[in-house]
Write an enzyme that holds these catalytic residues in place. Sequence first.
Site, short mmCIF file in Angstrom:
data_model
loop_
_atom_site.label_atom_id
_atom_site.label_comp_id
_atom_site.label_asym_id
_atom_site.label_seq_id
_atom_site.Cartn_x
_atom_site.Cartn_y
_atom_site.Cartn_z
N GLY A 1 27.82 49.93 22.45
CA GLY A 1 27.19 48.95 23.31
C GLY A 1 25.69 48.91 23.10
O GLY A 1 25.10 49.84 22.55
N CYS A 2 25.06 47.83 23.56
CA CYS A 2 23.62 47.65 23.32
C CYS A 2 22.78 48.63 24.14
O CYS A 2 21.90 49.32 23.60
CB CYS A 2 23.21 46.21 23.59
SG CYS A 2 23.74 45.57 25.19
N PHE A 3 23.02 48.72 25.45
CA PHE A 3 22.31 49.72 26.25
C PHE A 3 22.63 51.12 25.74
O PHE A 3 21.75 51.98 25.66
CB PHE A 3 22.72 49.61 27.73
CG PHE A 3 21.88 48.68 28.55
CD1 PHE A 3 20.50 48.73 28.52
CD2 PHE A 3 22.48 47.74 29.37
CE1 PHE A 3 19.72 47.88 29.30
CE2 PHE A 3 21.72 46.88 30.15
CZ PHE A 3 20.33 46.95 30.12
N THR B 1 20.65 52.07 22.61
CA THR B 1 19.23 52.28 22.88
C THR B 1 18.98 53.61 23.59
O THR B 1 18.04 54.34 23.25
CB THR B 1 18.69 51.12 23.74
OG1 THR B 1 19.06 49.88 23.14
CG2 THR B 1 17.18 51.19 23.85
#
Length: 327
Positions: free
Chosen positions: A137-139, A142
């Site tokens: 996932g993107c979060f 990061t």
Amino acid sequence: MKQPVKVGIIGSAGYTGGELIRLLLNHPSAEIVFAHSESNGGNLVSDVHLDLLGETDLRFSDSLTQDIDVLFLCVGHGNARKFLTNHKIAETVRIIDLSQDFRLEANASFENREFVYGLPELQRAAIKSARNIANPGCFATTIELALLPLAQKDLIKTEVHVNATTGATGAGQNPTATTHFSWRNNNLSAYNIFQHRHLAEIGEVLSQSSGVQPQINFIPQRGDYPRGIFATNYLKSDLSLEEAYSIYESYYAEHPFTHVSRKNIDLKQVVNTNRALVHLVKHQDILLIISMTDNLLKGASGQAIQNMNLMFGLDEKAGLNLKSIVY
């Protein structure tokens, strides 16, 4: 010369599907066989993805073919498993899923397929030999990149506090009340406070590295801009700033897309790229790790192509030499 990797894309009319098409059209070793969309079958791709006008005459397909090497699933969460249930994909076809359906260990198996979690900075070797990838996932990407160097050294001894802001594209293409421009513009809000769905993914990844799953207090926010994630992650630490930089620079030395900066960083440095940037600050006994990615690239489609490159023995950076929009 090697034959190009033949690619199929499911859900190609959305943001992540559009980014995949954009990147693959300029990939030196890939060929798009079909870009599937049930609602846009027969239409020009450039009529939906306006940034591709003049780049391609490709049309959306409403049918599938098995004559491909890899299939990208750019569907909503919960729909990848449904798709594979309703469509028997040949075992010779590798799958890269951009939904959350196969990211957790408990859900990583589907019939005779095993999905490997696709964060190259964590397990590049496993990705190289994988047949199926669960794209992070993107979060999660990061935040994991902010904390993995500490987790590997078993240096996360206290709870971690995370505040991360994402652009509007992180919510997908279908309009909602909180993505409408008149609400989003000049606005900022928190959502899913302490309960974001990526928390389980993040905790599992960090526990795989250190054997301990840390307490993460995560406050996600909606930003008033289109794309990019800016995260501040902090915890108590006995490390000096120099010791911390040494750990991070060593961890990421062999990873071409994650860079440690000793200067302060800003979001425009990663927008439109597959890069992740990390910057460290020490204040008394608090270590702050600033991390950032483009949620549609390193947080989704760019990382998916990075995984494809590793799976097929290509240059890891192929098709991903992108310039940031710094002005």
